[in-house]
Structure formats: C-alpha cells, structure tokens
Enzyme design. Structure first.
Site, PDB file in Angstrom:
ATOM      1  N   LYS A  61      51.126 -20.696 -13.643  1.00 36.46           N
ATOM      2  CA  LYS A  61      51.747 -19.388 -13.405  1.00 36.46           C
ATOM      3  C   LYS A  61      50.795 -18.446 -12.678  1.00 36.46           C
ATOM      4  O   LYS A  61      49.575 -18.555 -12.822  1.00 36.46           O
ATOM      5  CB  LYS A  61      52.157 -18.749 -14.742  1.00 36.46           C
ATOM      6  CG  LYS A  61      53.315 -19.475 -15.403  1.00 36.46           C
ATOM      7  CD  LYS A  61      53.528 -19.031 -16.828  1.00 36.46           C
ATOM      8  CE  LYS A  61      54.266 -17.720 -16.925  1.00 36.46           C
ATOM      9  NZ  LYS A  61      54.639 -17.447 -18.357  1.00 36.46           N
ATOM     10  N   GLY A  78      59.809 -14.655 -11.568  1.00 37.51           N
ATOM     11  CA  GLY A  78      59.821 -16.121 -11.599  1.00 37.51           C
ATOM     12  C   GLY A  78      59.081 -16.784 -10.436  1.00 37.51           C
ATOM     13  O   GLY A  78      59.121 -18.000 -10.297  1.00 37.51           O
ATOM     14  N   ARG A  86      57.962  -0.945 -18.192  1.00 35.47           N
ATOM     15  CA  ARG A  86      59.041  -0.151 -17.578  1.00 35.47           C
ATOM     16  C   ARG A  86      60.308  -0.327 -18.397  1.00 35.47           C
ATOM     17  O   ARG A  86      60.338  -1.100 -19.341  1.00 35.47           O
ATOM     18  CB  ARG A  86      59.283  -0.663 -16.156  1.00 35.47           C
ATOM     19  CG  ARG A  86      59.567  -2.159 -16.179  1.00 35.47           C
ATOM     20  CD  ARG A  86      60.116  -2.700 -14.902  1.00 35.47           C
ATOM     21  NE  ARG A  86      60.091  -4.146 -14.868  1.00 35.47           N
ATOM     22  CZ  ARG A  86      60.985  -4.937 -15.417  1.00 35.47           C
ATOM     23  NH1 ARG A  86      62.009  -4.428 -16.079  1.00 35.47           N
ATOM     24  NH2 ARG A  86      60.896  -6.251 -15.353  1.00 35.47           N
ATOM     25  N   VAL A 129      66.394  -3.920 -17.427  1.00 31.34           N
ATOM     26  CA  VAL A 129      67.820  -3.946 -17.070  1.00 31.34           C
ATOM     27  C   VAL A 129      68.668  -3.946 -18.346  1.00 31.34           C
ATOM     28  O   VAL A 129      69.665  -3.240 -18.461  1.00 31.34           O
ATOM     29  CB  VAL A 129      68.143  -5.223 -16.242  1.00 31.34           C
ATOM     30  CG1 VAL A 129      69.635  -5.325 -15.967  1.00 31.34           C
ATOM     31  CG2 VAL A 129      67.349  -5.263 -14.952  1.00 31.34           C
TER      32      VAL A 129
HETATM   33  P1  ADP Z   1      58.163 -13.439 -14.429  1.00 31.85           P
HETATM   34  O1  ADP Z   1      57.287 -12.259 -14.704  1.00 31.85           O
HETATM   35  O2  ADP Z   1      57.960 -14.027 -13.078  1.00 31.85           O
HETATM   36  O3  ADP Z   1      59.595 -13.220 -14.790  1.00 31.85           O
HETATM   37  P2  ADP Z   1      57.632 -14.773 -16.972  1.00 31.85           P
HETATM   38  O4  ADP Z   1      56.257 -15.064 -17.407  1.00 31.85           O
HETATM   39  O5  ADP Z   1      58.348 -13.633 -17.617  1.00 31.85           O
HETATM   40  O6  ADP Z   1      57.614 -14.614 -15.380  1.00 31.85           O
HETATM   41  O7  ADP Z   1      58.539 -16.051 -17.113  1.00 31.85           O
HETATM   42  C1  ADP Z   1      59.872 -16.058 -16.666  1.00 31.85           C
HETATM   43  C2  ADP Z   1      60.658 -17.150 -17.347  1.00 31.85           C
HETATM   44  O8  ADP Z   1      60.049 -18.425 -17.072  1.00 31.85           O
HETATM   45  C3  ADP Z   1      60.688 -17.046 -18.869  1.00 31.85           C
HETATM   46  O9  ADP Z   1      61.719 -16.195 -19.324  1.00 31.85           O
HETATM   47  C4  ADP Z   1      60.929 -18.506 -19.234  1.00 31.85           C
HETATM   48  O10 ADP Z   1      62.302 -18.802 -19.033  1.00 31.85           O
HETATM   49  C5  ADP Z   1      60.136 -19.277 -18.193  1.00 31.85           C
HETATM   50  N1  ADP Z   1      58.761 -19.596 -18.667  1.00 31.85           N
HETATM   51  C6  ADP Z   1      57.633 -18.896 -18.430  1.00 31.85           C
HETATM   52  N2  ADP Z   1      56.564 -19.438 -19.060  1.00 31.85           N
HETATM   53  C7  ADP Z   1      57.015 -20.546 -19.708  1.00 31.85           C
HETATM   54  C8  ADP Z   1      56.413 -21.550 -20.555  1.00 31.85           C
HETATM   55  N3  ADP Z   1      55.114 -21.531 -20.847  1.00 31.85           N
HETATM   56  N4  ADP Z   1      57.228 -22.506 -21.063  1.00 31.85           N
HETATM   57  C9  ADP Z   1      58.547 -22.542 -20.771  1.00 31.85           C
HETATM   58  N5  ADP Z   1      59.173 -21.642 -19.993  1.00 31.85           N
HETATM   59  C10 ADP Z   1      58.428 -20.642 -19.461  1.00 31.85           C
END
Ligand code: ADP
Length: 442
Positions: free
Chosen positions: A157, A164, A290, A293
C-alpha cells in the site's frame, strides 16, 4: 460564530454544508467551475464565484483561485467538504496564513494522518490494534522473513494513498518484487510520494469505522460505528449503522481505545478511524481527517448534526453534550446513488429528463440534482445519497426497498436496481457480508 463561510466543494456535500450554515445563520459563498454554473449549490448560496474551467484540477483543486475567491468575498472560514482539498495539508496551512479558519483539523493532524505509516504508529502507541505490517521494504531478506511469519497473501500500500490507488495484493512470493515496484510507480504518479509499505491481506474482513468528534477544549466523543463493507473497487456503495455483527462490549472497547488515541494527539474536529474486522478482531487501517460521505447514517441514529457540530468546534465553541448524552436509537442505511450503468458500472453523465425523489417518515435524500439538470462528465458519478431510518434493521431494510422503488431518475443510467438486488440478497439480510460481497456482480 463565523459570519460567512466559503464552501470549497460541489454537489450534495456543498448543499449539506450550506444547509448547516443557514441553520447557524452563517452566510455562504459557493465556488464553482464553468461546468457548474447552473448547479444547485450555486443557486442556493448567498454568493458564488467561478474559480476556473471544468476540470477539477483547474477549479475545485485550484488553490490560488479559491483563496482569491475567499479574500474578495471576505469570508472568515472555508469548509472543504470531502474529497478535493479536504485532506490537503498545504491548503489548510495557506488558509490559516490568510487568517481564514479551515473547518477541519489543524494542518499538522492532516499531515500526521495523511501518512498511513505514521498514523498506524500513533495508534499502536495507544494500544489500538493495527493491521500487522512492515514499513521498511528496502531489505528483501527482512521482507521475506516477515512474510514467512504472517503468511501470504499480503498487500502493498502507498503511505500517502487514497481512493484505493497504489495498492497491490501479493498471492505468490515470486510476484512480490514486481508488485512493490508497480505500487511505487502508481503511488509516485498519484501522490508524488513513492513510499510504500506491506500489510497482511485479510481475505474476508468487514470494513467498520468509528466516528469521532473533538473540540479544542480536549473533549473527545465517539458517535459509534458504520459498517461500510459493501464496496466495489474500494469505493463504498452502502453503509449502515449500527453494525449487526458487533456486541455492545466490542463497540465500547474499540470506541474507548479510539477516544484515548485521539485525545493523546489533541485532535480537533470530526474524524473517522477505519478498521478491518475479521474473526471478532479490529485492525486499524487509517484515519480520515474530514467529514465522510456516509456521515448521515450516524446522524440518523444519534440525532446529532455532525456538520453543525464540526462548524461550531472549528469556530472555537465547546461541544455542549457529553458522551453519556449521546443516545443510539434504531437503525440507518445509506445507498449511494451513482450515475452509472447497473451492470457495467460505466459512468452515465447527461440530462435528467424526469426526476422524482422518495419521501415519507425516516427517508432522507442528500442530493444536488433536479429535473432538467445535466450531470457533467468531469466529476464523480455519485449524484445522491438515499438514507433511511427505521426502529430496527428489518424495518430499515423494508423502508429502503420502498424508497428505492419510489425513486425515479430518467434520462441517465443509475445503480438503483443494483441497490434493490443487494439489500434483498441473503448475505445483506443476514448482515454477515464482507468486503468481497460485490465481486459476484463483476
Ligand atoms: P484508501 O485510503 O486508498 O481508500 P484504505 O487503506 O482505506 O485505502 O483501503 C481501502 C480498502 O482496501 C479497504 O476498505 C479494504 O476494502 C481494502 N484493504 C486495505 N487494506 C487491506 C488489507 N490489509 N487487507 C484486506 N483488504 C484491505
């Protein structure tokens, strides 16, 4: 209290903020692009300023133009809404340099939580459970040892990620190096930062988040959770509160940990801590500094106006109620209505030739569209949020089914039919759905 607020956003959220301002007797200034001249937020605001051409980059993300609009209209605060500049630390700083209040947290908190590695560290220091992960991927041997420990699959990530972007799931160890490089390139391109980290990838988790409200006086309250597991390509589609899978003990435990962590950093404003939830355990992912939605479902079950509270605390007011004054009643569900094909998900901009929105007890529509409105192709495809309230989850689902049936939007494609299918599916009815639910519609 502020006298005049500039709303640096468009669509339903610009209207939502405008309504809160009006109830607080604050004058409003709308900004808009050339494509949004006839938009509802422009029509309803006390004043409006065009800040640039249609592309978001030249208008809703155009900091110099927005600051100029704020200066000439003599506002004392700016509300960024969600998306666009709402989590842009530099924007918050520039606003404050112009002696205008940013309706949101201090820029240092935006920066702190904008880096997901730093955010996880703060949570770990406060005993909030986080997703197991490794931050430094420079030593391949250490990385491989770590993966050996937590086992595949893992996810790469972006530290500065959002929406995403910059995420890669690794199922086979031979794909690791390539996935790290691909995530770095995407992250550099999207966020101008190629820092990436590794996390255990949960296979069947729920996405559950905790709403926080804090003031400058050190008061930090929690307004419960939202289950946002119905998502497609990491974009939420349906949210509900409370989550049917949580017990009161679990809810209280995680909420108290969040409050403690937020107090420790002296955070101010509204914020959301996002967790993955699997096998009755929470794992912190990130914090959004923030308004979300999906904030209305929390408003429906608590009776608290989050936007008015956010504006009040930004103007220096203390929160007038205590944690024990917040009562959680009934159940609420939100369906995001998107202008897109219900099967291919292709965006469907264009003219709404006929429009009728549902109503009745416990039905709320947050939207900025109207009959004859032409949805521009330049922005997000979400055109409305249908939020319902029921005394219990069953009543709430019945009400949503009825409200969706009543919703008429002709001229463009929408995902209304898809929502009908989802809310009547066995997984949704049981409440046991997870973040992979939507993959069956692919
Ligand atoms: P963003 O800030 O880009 O939205 P997030 O960290 O909130 O990224 O992750 C977005 C989505 O990706 C989460 O709601 C989940 O569905 C999936 N996700 C993120 N990290 C993981 C993980 N370690 N395992 C499984 N799904 C994940």
């Amino acid at each position: 209290m502020f006298k005049k607020v500039l709303i640096a956003n468009r669509g339903e959220i610009a209207l939502r903020i405008l309504r809160a301002c009006r109830e607080l007797e604050i004058k409003t200034v709308a900004i808009h692009s050339e494509a949004d001249e006839t938009a509802m937020h422009v029509r309803m605001a006390d004043e409006s300023v065009c800040v640039g051409p249609a592309s978001a980059q030249s208008s809703y993300l155009n900091i110099p133009a927005i600051i100029t609009a704020a200066t000439i209209s003599n506002v004392d605060a700016i509300h960024p809404g969600y998306g666009f500049l709402s989590e842009n630390k530099r924007f918050a700083e520039i606003i404050e340099e112009h002696n205008i209040k940013f309706i949101g947290p201090k820029s240092e908190h935006i920066e702190m939580m904008g880096n997901k590695i730093a955010a996880k560290k703060i949570m770990e220091d406060n005993k909030v459970p986080t997703v197991p992960g490794l931050n430094d991927l420079s030593d391949m041997k250490k990385t491989l040892d770590f993966i050996d420990n937590i086992k595949l699959p893992v996810i790469i990530k972006a530290a500065s990620g959002g929406g995403g972007k910059g995420m890669r799931v690794v199922n086979k160890i031979e794909d690791l190096e390539e996935s790290i490089n691909a995530a770095k390139i995407e992250s550099k391109k999207s966020f101008n930062d190629d820092t990436v980290y590794l996390e255990k990838f949960f296979v069947n988790p729920k996405h559950i988040e905790i709403q926080i409200l804090a003031d400058s006086n050190g008061s930090v309250l929690t307004l419960g959770e939202r289950d946002c597991s119905i998502q497609r390509k990491h974009q939420k589609i349906i949210e509900e509160s409370p989550s049917i899978v949580l017990t009161n003990v679990e809810r209280e435990k995680i909420s108290n940990l969040c409050v403690k962590a937020i107090k420790s950093i002296k955070y101010e404003g509204v914020g959301t801590l996002e967790f993955l939830y699997e096998n009755n355990k929470f794992y912190f992912m990130e914090m959004n500094t923030r308004l979300q939605v999906e904030h209305p479902v929390t408003e429906m079950i608590t009776g608290q106006d989050l936007v008015k509270e956010q504006i009040k605390v930004a103007s220096g007011n203390k929160i007038k109620f205590k944690q024990e004054d917040i009562n959680f009643n009934g159940h609420s569900i939100e369906c995001r209505i998107n202008a897109e094909h219900p099967e291919t998900f292709i965006p469907s901009p264009g003219k709404i030739t006929q429009y009728h929105q549902p109503g009745g007890l416990g039905v709320r529509v947050d939207s900025a569209v109207y009959q004859g409105y032409i949805i521009p192709a330049h922005y997000d495809s979400m055109i409305a949020k249908l939020i319902v309230y029921g005394e219990n989850r069953n009543e709430c689902i019945q009400k949503m089914k009825r409200a969706l049936e009543e919703y008429v939007i002709i001229g463009i494609d929408t995902n209304i039919q898809l929502h009908q299918k989802i809310i009547q599916s066995n997984e949704f009815l049981s409440g046991k759905y997870d973040i992979n639910y939507m993959s069956k519609f692919e």
